[in-house]
Scaffold this active site. Sequence first.
Site, PDB file in Angstrom:
ATOM      1  N   CYS A 136     -12.247   0.815  16.602  1.00  0.00           N
ATOM      2  CA  CYS A 136     -11.047  -0.018  16.467  1.00  0.00           C
ATOM      3  C   CYS A 136     -10.107   0.028  17.662  1.00  0.00           C
ATOM      4  CB  CYS A 136     -10.293   0.311  15.180  1.00  0.00           C
ATOM      5  SG  CYS A 136      -9.563   1.929  15.121  1.00  0.00           S
ATOM      6  N   MET A 137     -10.122   1.087  18.450  1.00  0.00           N
ATOM      7  CA  MET A 137      -9.101   1.209  19.492  1.00  0.00           C
ATOM      8  C   MET A 137      -9.640   1.427  20.905  1.00  0.00           C
ATOM      9  SD  MET A 137      -6.503   0.600  17.889  1.00  0.00           S
ATOM     10  CE  MET A 137      -5.742   0.538  19.491  1.00  0.00           C
ATOM     11  N   GLY A 169      -4.618   0.588  13.893  1.00  0.00           N
ATOM     12  CA  GLY A 169      -4.945   0.376  12.492  1.00  0.00           C
ATOM     13  C   GLY A 169      -4.943   1.626  11.644  1.00  0.00           C
ATOM     14  N   GLN A 170      -4.929   2.796  12.276  1.00  0.00           N
ATOM     15  CA  GLN A 170      -5.002   4.043  11.521  1.00  0.00           C
ATOM     16  C   GLN A 170      -3.780   4.908  11.835  1.00  0.00           C
ATOM     17  OE1 GLN A 170      -9.201   5.618  10.893  1.00  0.00           O
ATOM     18  NE2 GLN A 170      -9.421   4.680  12.896  1.00  0.00           N
ATOM     19  N   LYS A 216       0.840  -1.208   0.000  1.00  0.00           N
ATOM     20  CA  LYS A 216       0.000   0.000   0.000  1.00  0.00           C
ATOM     21  C   LYS A 216       0.872   1.252   0.000  1.00  0.00           C
ATOM     22  CE  LYS A 216      -2.463  -1.381   3.574  1.00  0.00           C
ATOM     23  NZ  LYS A 216      -2.113  -2.800   3.690  1.00  0.00           N
ATOM     24  N   MET A 246      -7.150  -5.656  16.168  1.00  0.00           N
ATOM     25  CA  MET A 246      -8.611  -5.735  16.169  1.00  0.00           C
ATOM     26  C   MET A 246      -9.166  -7.023  16.778  1.00  0.00           C
ATOM     27  SD  MET A 246      -9.499  -2.900  15.124  1.00  0.00           S
ATOM     28  CE  MET A 246      -7.968  -2.155  15.598  1.00  0.00           C
TER      29      MET A 246
END
Lengths: 97, 782
Positions: B180-181, B402-403, B91, B365
């Site tokens: 997510c967190m 994740g971000q 990516k 996650m």
Amino acid sequence: MPITSVVVECQQDQTHEVRRQVDNLPNTEITKIEGDLLVVVTDTDSQKQDHALVRALADLTGVISAVPVFTNCEDLAEGIGIAPALAEHETHAPMEV
Amino acid sequence: MDQTRRKFLKTMAASWGAGVATQLSAGNGSAETRKAARDSMLNDGTITWSKAPCRFCGTGCGVMVGVQNGRAVAVAGDMQNPVNKGQLCVKGYHLPYVLYGKDRLTKPLIKKNGAYVEAGWEEALDLIAKRFSEIRDEHGANAVSVYGSGQWTIQDGYAANKFIKGGLGCNNVEANARLCMASAVVGFVKSFGKDEPMGCYDDFEQGDVFVFWGNNMAEMHPVLFSRITERRRKANWVKLIDIATRKTRTSEASDSVLLMDPHSDLAIANGIAHLIIEKGQVNEAFVKKHCVFRADNEDIGFGMRGGKAYKKNEREISFDQYKAFVKKYTPEYVEEISGVPQGQIRELAALFGAPDKKVVSLWCMGANQHTRGTWINNLIYNIHLLTGKISEPGNGPFSLTGQPSACGTVREVGTLTHALPGGRLVANAEHRAFTEKIWKLPAGKLAPKPSNHTMSMFRKLGTGELKAMWVQVTNPMVTLPDLNHFNEGLKKHKPFIVVSDIYPTPTTAIADVILPSAAWIEREGCFGNSERRTQQWDKLVDPPGEATADSWQLIEVARRMGYGDLFPWADEAAQGEGLYEEYRQFTLGVGKDVATYSELKQARGLRWPVINGRETRWRYREGSDPYVKKGEEFSFYGNKKFGNRAVIWQRPYVDPPEKPDGDYPFWLCTGRVVEHWHTGSMTRRVKQLHQAMPSAYVELNPEDAREMGVSDGAKVKLVSRRGEIILEAAIDRRGVPKRGNLFVPFFDESKLINELTLDAHCPLSKQPDYKKCAVRVEKVTV
């Protein structure tokens, strides 16, 4: 046209075998070997070929990973503007709310 | 491209590759090779190279971006950045492309008579300010909300927080990091009194055992995973242990795979704790000096609509009470719950218990999107605390993100309903007073109670209680669980929706106003990654058309609503540093001291707390963390009320709210794929990534498939109590689920798997569980 360099990590004692396989792949050149790591530069005519080649490197027997570290796409100034992959789904039509 | 230019670029590519290889192998002459690589770039007169963090996951890789004639034309892994040491994943390698999709949003759009009409910024901003003001005046400030993301820059999040909490005077700001967190946040706070990891990526070069708790790190954090495989390549005693519900690329690289039934990680963690105690492997000196034991209510519901509400009953317990509690989690009992053979449980416990083995636990996650997400975070900490394997090089629990700025923006800036910047809380009077002082607000302006967490916000949009929402940098109409339920509510109540994004998405499709945003290097900003590293980048190219930074959009609406005094910076150029430096004041003296803007401009990021320009690698540890006094050895100073000790929590295994049964016999787990990032709104526009992974599919266990007569590539229908979807069956491909389990990725907006998922959540963190609900599989006759 895309030019990419990929660092290929080989399993222990597999460097020679991986090197032999890379030599058989088109549009690739091994430019450095450092222990179990090979630096492979690819020079292809399209992004599709470039991407396929990186995947092919990762899939070679004896390879732990093939990590791209440099890519140049300056000839793709217009080609970068890929038509949205999603157009076929027509999901962007406004919902009736 | 002429041959001279081509040859030059190949030399540059080779040189850069050599530099990275040397860096990775740490061989002789590495500095010289790296310098040669850098010089080859600097000497190129046609491309200007600048640093930036990657736009995608929470790893925070450094990239060098090559700009030519105002466009990003090349990208290379940044060898000077210690996160990735020059490596990139697939990516990151396609980063420039995500800026140049043909359907970039370039002008504000206003929905008029059911169609979107181009508008000027003045008209769009005036309309938003007018509607927000009308709704505020008619229904109160709590009817207006902002929903952002862990992809917000620190500046964006800070502007949103200040606008909603300091301007409107309510607490209706949330971010998708809740999805997510949040369990990681509450887990950290419950165990240590402060959020975010004590360790850092340097642990990956020093650990002996790496345990992946429901974490497909090879595909989700590939660059970090390569640091771990590199560690094993150099140290053949290193072990990788994968605890998972499906075999993945991480499993392939692991020495041992514990295939567990969903939700049973709670039992496994308690089982390991039990064995450590039984074998006499507790680090008694550490536990006695640095830990306390606590318990809470155990019957706390699952956050369901109309379900049981969580009521706190936290209390201190003794070590003996804790020991008695975990006693029932024998290997035999854990095997019964989890399906993991007891021998594997014993082996894993032995690795944790061995005094000479340094152990790093990693999760993301799989542990967080869990109706007991806070609990499983606590239970992993328990193991590290019992053994004293924490806050030291190569030893520690590490929660991945994740971000790119879930930590920097959401958790540190506090863009959640209960939070204020720098780890402060809206419910704390001193914290509100401090914030009012920095923000120059009259005393008492800030609302003292949290209002709506994300699930509550969207539930209230669906019931009409919430009248307006501004969504930035996220795509909730793909990511919310039980999507059909929310869609029905939106159709019925027609709230006023504004969406800022760079491409059309299913979320822009429900907007009344769509605003075109500047992406990544089209504006300056800062991100904070998983290891507390704050990174800054400059604006390198112009955004397309009239696109602007999200923070600018927020500030312009705030000004129109009468909150202009909150934002004294003249223009977008001044806002980058201005917003950051004001935010920084909140971080000083509370153990979260971020670096100055000028320090960040020079560095490849710095890990807070940064004191006198020196970053901190291991928090809570004497000699590393400047907040730990001499002689303390360790100090979990977030827990002042417990004498700076960490908490070992008594948390039981309980059944999940929905399990497979006769009607819905399979577990459904959702997740990501390496080619696409989240909902694919950027990566699906990159032709090569799209071709590599064009659409969602369902992974089935080969034996399950054979019993059902389903072959690879066949179409099957998945049905849950909430929705149904037709997908292609993937058998023996990339991932192989345990029997009775299915896996579906969520990146494909044309196949919305979240129409099937359950909106149950962890009652403590309010984070939904996307990893387990019950479905059935039906063969589709063509």
